[in-house]
Scaffold this active site. Structure first.
Site, PDB file in Angstrom:
ATOM      1  N   SER A 123      -9.104 -30.207  -5.245  1.00  0.00           N
ATOM      2  CA  SER A 123      -8.428 -30.400  -3.962  1.00  0.00           C
ATOM      3  C   SER A 123      -9.367 -30.892  -2.882  1.00  0.00           C
ATOM      4  O   SER A 123      -8.910 -31.362  -1.835  1.00  0.00           O
ATOM      5  CB  SER A 123      -7.791 -29.077  -3.505  1.00  0.00           C
ATOM      6  OG  SER A 123      -8.784 -28.082  -3.329  1.00  0.00           O
ATOM      7  N   HIS A 144      -3.999 -34.220  -8.247  1.00  0.00           N
ATOM      8  CA  HIS A 144      -4.016 -33.011  -7.420  1.00  0.00           C
ATOM      9  C   HIS A 144      -2.602 -32.474  -7.265  1.00  0.00           C
ATOM     10  O   HIS A 144      -1.804 -33.007  -6.510  1.00  0.00           O
ATOM     11  CB  HIS A 144      -4.632 -33.312  -6.045  1.00  0.00           C
ATOM     12  CG  HIS A 144      -4.667 -32.113  -5.151  1.00  0.00           C
ATOM     13  ND1 HIS A 144      -4.527 -32.207  -3.791  1.00  0.00           N
ATOM     14  CD2 HIS A 144      -4.804 -30.789  -5.429  1.00  0.00           C
ATOM     15  CE1 HIS A 144      -4.576 -30.998  -3.265  1.00  0.00           C
ATOM     16  NE2 HIS A 144      -4.751 -30.123  -4.237  1.00  0.00           N
ATOM     17  N   GLU A 156      -0.989 -35.831  -5.782  1.00  0.00           N
ATOM     18  CA  GLU A 156      -1.853 -36.889  -5.257  1.00  0.00           C
ATOM     19  C   GLU A 156      -2.635 -37.488  -6.424  1.00  0.00           C
ATOM     20  O   GLU A 156      -3.393 -36.785  -7.097  1.00  0.00           O
ATOM     21  CB  GLU A 156      -2.822 -36.331  -4.219  1.00  0.00           C
ATOM     22  CG  GLU A 156      -2.165 -35.888  -2.927  1.00  0.00           C
ATOM     23  CD  GLU A 156      -3.149 -35.309  -1.935  1.00  0.00           C
ATOM     24  OE1 GLU A 156      -2.996 -35.569  -0.733  1.00  0.00           O
ATOM     25  OE2 GLU A 156      -4.075 -34.577  -2.365  1.00  0.00           O
ATOM     26  N   ASN A 194      -5.053 -32.690   2.573  1.00  0.00           N
ATOM     27  CA  ASN A 194      -6.107 -31.841   3.118  1.00  0.00           C
ATOM     28  C   ASN A 194      -6.948 -32.540   4.174  1.00  0.00           C
ATOM     29  O   ASN A 194      -7.729 -31.888   4.868  1.00  0.00           O
ATOM     30  CB  ASN A 194      -7.002 -31.319   1.998  1.00  0.00           C
ATOM     31  CG  ASN A 194      -6.398 -30.109   1.315  1.00  0.00           C
ATOM     32  OD1 ASN A 194      -5.706 -29.317   1.947  1.00  0.00           O
ATOM     33  ND2 ASN A 194      -6.635 -29.971   0.020  1.00  0.00           N
TER      34      ASN A 194
END
Length: 508
Positions: A123, A144, A156, A194
């Site tokens: 991540s 991800h 992702e 993120n």
């Protein structure tokens, strides 16, 4: 490459919550799945847990008993990496340590076939670095997943610097075949979610450190005023304060300690104290049995003014407030004040009520000002935050509180700081998204999809840029930067270009 066919084996390395979730997704999709964990006995335990998950799916009517039995027959734990030799896809979900992931993939490269796709579920680490020690780094890609993997649709698909286009296509097509919603992104710190989501946590923590409001009030303002499903303090308690802080620190370091990503000292202290959130029984909130959740600060009922005067047009989404005020039976007259730079409402006592513009209310020293916070939908919002200048009296503030209460809103009076709570948070998210799109991290469409599905935002930040106007966002951040010149609020050049294009369109 195309999607990995269901006749092929998918191996999952790492059998924690995420590894089990990914294995369940592949298993239900029809693959043979092999589980491996370096800890003895963990793969067997995970296989047993997966079977129990399948049983629950049967109980809920999600799959039939026959489908459960077939899936159970396709599941097998492995006691050694060598047993993954026939895998067409290996997804690792081990601890977030670069050296551990690199060592794993180097070992796998000597075991699996040349056409096996290697995927990391990292991540926050660099996919390029994970693949850096491989003889054939082109077949390594990021996949991800978001927790819980069986329920959340987003994946992702991250292309490292050396990732082959065919490998990225195969990962994308496989995720789609598994019923997921994949998005493509480049290998930059934090990928899409993120990276772009960092201000949601960071600005709330900053506001707490600035003593703007307590966690319960900040959560309520962002949840009830802006439409976020959870506030940042309750969400980080759910994620785990240690996990959230570690990702924040990793992204900050990866961006060479850019002040835009600076971690929070308050969160660091929480982690050091072992108050990691729900899993620890306490974080920002107490989760012990019988503990009472603190209530947000909510203003007591105040009488509504009979009339207000409107000066110019309220900016952006706040323009609808005129309709809401009139619908509430409050008369709106025209203010005769000489032209100024912003629209505002003149309250009966003489105070100006205006949308936050990045300056605190007290900065307008020549008049009594009360700022109200941004909402992405003032009609739907159930809570509004207000901040008053030091020149305002209690009666001035009561008029503003009563006005919004007459519109059916609860009101939280907060400390007078630039950008308040929602405005600074949304503006930073928009800026991060616009900058990411301009740098080719992902397409605008994929950025919006990722933020809606990955963190359940009430809309996409690129969509917010359109609705709010890049010029308004840029002005707010630029105003905040002039009052805090450490670089945190410097608006990106991508946002500036977008704002300039808006001006050209409006003037043409």
């Amino acid at each position: 490459m195309t999607a990995i066919g269901t006749g092929n084996t998918v191996a999952v390395v790492g059998t924690g919550t995420m590894g089990q979730g990914i294995a369940q997704v592949a298993l239900v999709a029809g693959h043979r799945v092999r589980l491996y964990d370096s800890a003895p006995g963990r793969a067997d335990q995970a296989a047993g847990a997966l079977v129990r998950r399948l049983d629950r799916l049967v109980e809920k009517g999600r799959i039939t008993a026959a489908e459960r039995d077939a899936a159970r027959d396709r599941l097998s734990p492995a006691t050694a990496l060598a047993e993954l030799a026939d895998a067409a896809l290996v997804i690792e979900a081990i601890l977030e340590e670069l050296s551990a992931k690199q060592e794993l993939f180097r070992s796998l490269e000597d075991i699996v076939g040349d056409d096996c796709l290697l995927a990391t579920n990292t991540s926050s680490l660099s996919v390029t670095a994970v693949a850096g020690g491989l003889r054939r780094p082109g077949r390594c890609v990021g996949m991800h997943f978001f927790n819980p993997a069986p329920l959340l649709p987003l994946v992702e698909v991250v292309s490292g610097f050396a990732t082959d286009e065919a490998a990225a296509d195969a990962a994308y097509d496989t995720a789609a075949a598994w019923g997921k919603k994949p998005v493509r992104c480049a290998d930059t710190p934090g990928f899409i979610v993120n990276r772009v989501a960092r201000p949601f946590y960071a600005e709330a923590l900053r506001a707490y450190e600035e003593r703007v409001a307590d966690p319960a009030t900040i959560d309520a303002v962002l949840r009830d005023g802006a439409g976020f499903k959870m506030g940042p303090f309750e969400l980080t308690d759910l994620i785990g304060q240690d996990v959230n802080e570690a990702v924040t620190h990793s992204v900050w370091q990866s961006f060479f300690q850019d002040p835009k990503f600076t971690p929070s000292l308050a969160q660091r202290r929480l982690v050091e104290a072992g108050l990691h959130g729900r899993k620890a029984g306490r974080g920002w909130y107490d989760y012990s049995e019988g503990a009472k959740r603190p209530a947000p600060h909510t203003a007591a009922p105040c009488p509504a003014p009979e009339a207000v005067a409107l000066h110019a047009k309220l900016p952006g989404p706040a323009a609808v407030l005129r309709e809401l005020i009139e619908e509430a039976g409050i008369k709106v007259t025209r203010d005769r004040t000489p032209a100024e730079s912003e629209g505002f409402l003149r309250l009966p006592g003489g105070a100006c009520l205006a949308l936050t513009n990045g300056y605190p209310a007290t900065s307008v020293v020549y008049d009594k000002y009360i700022r109200f916070d941004l909402s992405l939908d003032y009609r739907a919002a159930t809570r509004i935050a207000l901040a008053a200048s030091e020149t305002c009296s209690e009666s001035d503030l009561a008029e503003a509180v009563g006005l919004f209460q007459a519109l059916g809103k609860e009101v939280s009076v907060i400390g007078d700081v630039p950008g308040m709570i929602v405005a600074r948070t949304v503006a930073m998210i928009v800026d991060f998204a616009v900058d990411a799109a301009a740098r080719g991290v992902a397409t605008p469409e994929d950025i919006d999809t990722a933020m809606r599905l990955g963190v359940n935002y009430p809309g996409g930040p690129m969509e917010w840029a359109e609705r709010l106007g890049a010029h308004w966002v840029w002005d707010l951040l630029d105003s905040m930067h002039h009052q805090n010149a450490q670089g945190r609020y410097v608006p990106s050049w991508a946002l500036r270009r977008r704002a300039d294009l808006e001006e050209q369109v409006l003037s043409s």
